[in-house]
Write an enzyme that holds these catalytic residues in place. Structure first.
Site, short mmCIF file in Angstrom:
data_model
loop_
_atom_site.label_atom_id
_atom_site.label_comp_id
_atom_site.label_asym_id
_atom_site.label_seq_id
_atom_site.Cartn_x
_atom_site.Cartn_y
_atom_site.Cartn_z
CE LYS A 13 -2.46 -0.61 3.76
NZ LYS A 13 -1.80 -1.87 4.21
NE ARG A 88 -4.21 -0.80 9.99
CZ ARG A 88 -3.11 -0.30 9.42
NH1 ARG A 88 -3.09 0.91 8.94
NH2 ARG A 88 -2.02 -1.03 9.33
NE ARG A 127 7.40 -3.44 5.85
CZ ARG A 127 6.13 -3.01 5.92
NH1 ARG A 127 5.50 -2.66 4.81
NH2 ARG A 127 5.50 -2.97 7.06
NE ARG A 138 6.61 -0.61 10.06
CZ ARG A 138 5.44 -0.43 9.45
NH1 ARG A 138 5.41 0.15 8.26
NH2 ARG A 138 4.32 -0.83 9.99
NE ARG A 149 2.01 -4.64 11.40
CZ ARG A 149 2.97 -4.49 10.47
NH1 ARG A 149 4.12 -5.15 10.59
NH2 ARG A 149 2.79 -3.70 9.47
P1 AMP Z 1 0.95 0.83 8.92
O1 AMP Z 1 2.19 1.59 8.61
O2 AMP Z 1 -0.23 1.27 8.10
O3 AMP Z 1 1.16 -0.66 8.87
O4 AMP Z 1 0.56 1.17 10.43
C1 AMP Z 1 1.44 0.88 11.51
C2 AMP Z 1 0.64 0.85 12.82
O5 AMP Z 1 0.05 2.14 13.05
C3 AMP Z 1 -0.51 -0.13 12.85
O6 AMP Z 1 -0.10 -1.45 13.17
C4 AMP Z 1 -1.37 0.48 13.95
O7 AMP Z 1 -0.82 0.25 15.23
C5 AMP Z 1 -1.23 1.97 13.66
N1 AMP Z 1 -2.28 2.42 12.70
C6 AMP Z 1 -2.10 2.89 11.44
N2 AMP Z 1 -3.27 3.21 10.88
C7 AMP Z 1 -4.23 2.94 11.79
C8 AMP Z 1 -5.65 3.04 11.80
N3 AMP Z 1 -6.34 3.48 10.74
N4 AMP Z 1 -6.30 2.67 12.93
C9 AMP Z 1 -5.64 2.24 14.01
N5 AMP Z 1 -4.31 2.09 14.07
C10 AMP Z 1 -3.60 2.44 12.97
#
Ligand code: AMP
Length: 207
Positions: A13, A88, A127, A138, A149
């Site tokens: 994404k 989400r 990654r 990360r 996740r």
């Molecule tokens: P990502 O980079 O999109 O994988 O997001 C990393 C982390 O940020 C996720 O595992 C969540 O802990 C938090 N996060 C990102 N977007 C959201 C969202 N829309 N709702 C809740 N937590 C989020």
């Protein structure tokens, strides 16, 4: 255009969001990136979000929705945006729909990137991201957190696919392949969504 990119962690994404947003000339808004910037900057929001992120859990809806509403109110998002990682949960999707309705807008398309789970685990475990010029993993890409996740995605986020299909907004693409192949599929799907909206069938989505 107002677009949401939906898909599990590791579906690409972030990469696609940057490229597609550039082609559509709208900002790519990644909630994960905004949260990580807040953690690094040690803001109050970052301190509240950190434990959830480290565990691979979702940050509570109230915090997330407030943050996104603020971001969408900024001038560069007025004419369109591409959301990466939001919504989400169904509750977040409802809030997004309501705040767009209040502004007299609606989403044009929700684009779901589909990748099977074995491939996701493979991609996430390998990654590497660059922080301060150095390649690092990360914290939430560690194998046990990755599995969690993906489980959180299945339970809390995957239902959005059916929800948006019912709203008539969902387009699904196969996200396995070279980056530019996937971009091509995405722009094709968005071109079709754009054509539905304003009758410009056959026009390329990228402008
Ligand atoms: P990502 O980079 O999109 O994988 O997001 C990393 C982390 O940020 C996720 O595992 C969540 O802990 C938090 N996060 C990102 N977007 C959201 C969202 N829309 N709702 C809740 N937590 C989020």
């Amino acid at each position: 255009m107002r677009v949401v990119l939906l898909g599990p962690p590791g579906a690409g994404k972030g990469t696609q969001a940057q490229i597609i947003a550039g082609r559509l000339n709208v900002p790519a808004i990644s909630t994960g990136d905004i949260f990580r910037a807040n953690v690094t900057g040690q803001t109050e929001l970052g301190q509240q979000a950190k434990a959830y992120m480290d565990a691979g859990d979702l940050v509570p809806d109230e915090l997330t929705v407030a943050m996104v509403s603020e971001r969408l109110a900024e001038p560069d998002a007025k004419a369109g945006f591409l959301l990466d990682g939001f919504p989400r949960t169904i509750a977040q999707a409802e809030q997004l729909r309501d705040s767009l309705t209040d502004l007299g807008h609606r989403l044009d398309c929700v684009l779901e990137l589909v990748v099977d789970e074995d491939e996701l685990v493979r991609r996430l475990s390998g990654r590497v991201v660059v922080v301060d010029g150095k390649p690092v993993q990360r914290d939430d890409d560690k194998p046990e957190t990755v599995r969690h996740r993906l489980e959180v995605y299945r339970r809390q986020t995957a239902p959005l696919s059916g929800w948006y299909a019912q709203e008539g907004l969902l387009a699904t693409i196969d996200a396995i392949g070279e980056i530019d192949e996937v971009t091509g599929r995405a722009l094709g799907a968005l071109g079709a969504a754009d054509a539905d909206d304003d009758g410009t069938a056959g026009q390329p989505a990228a402008r």
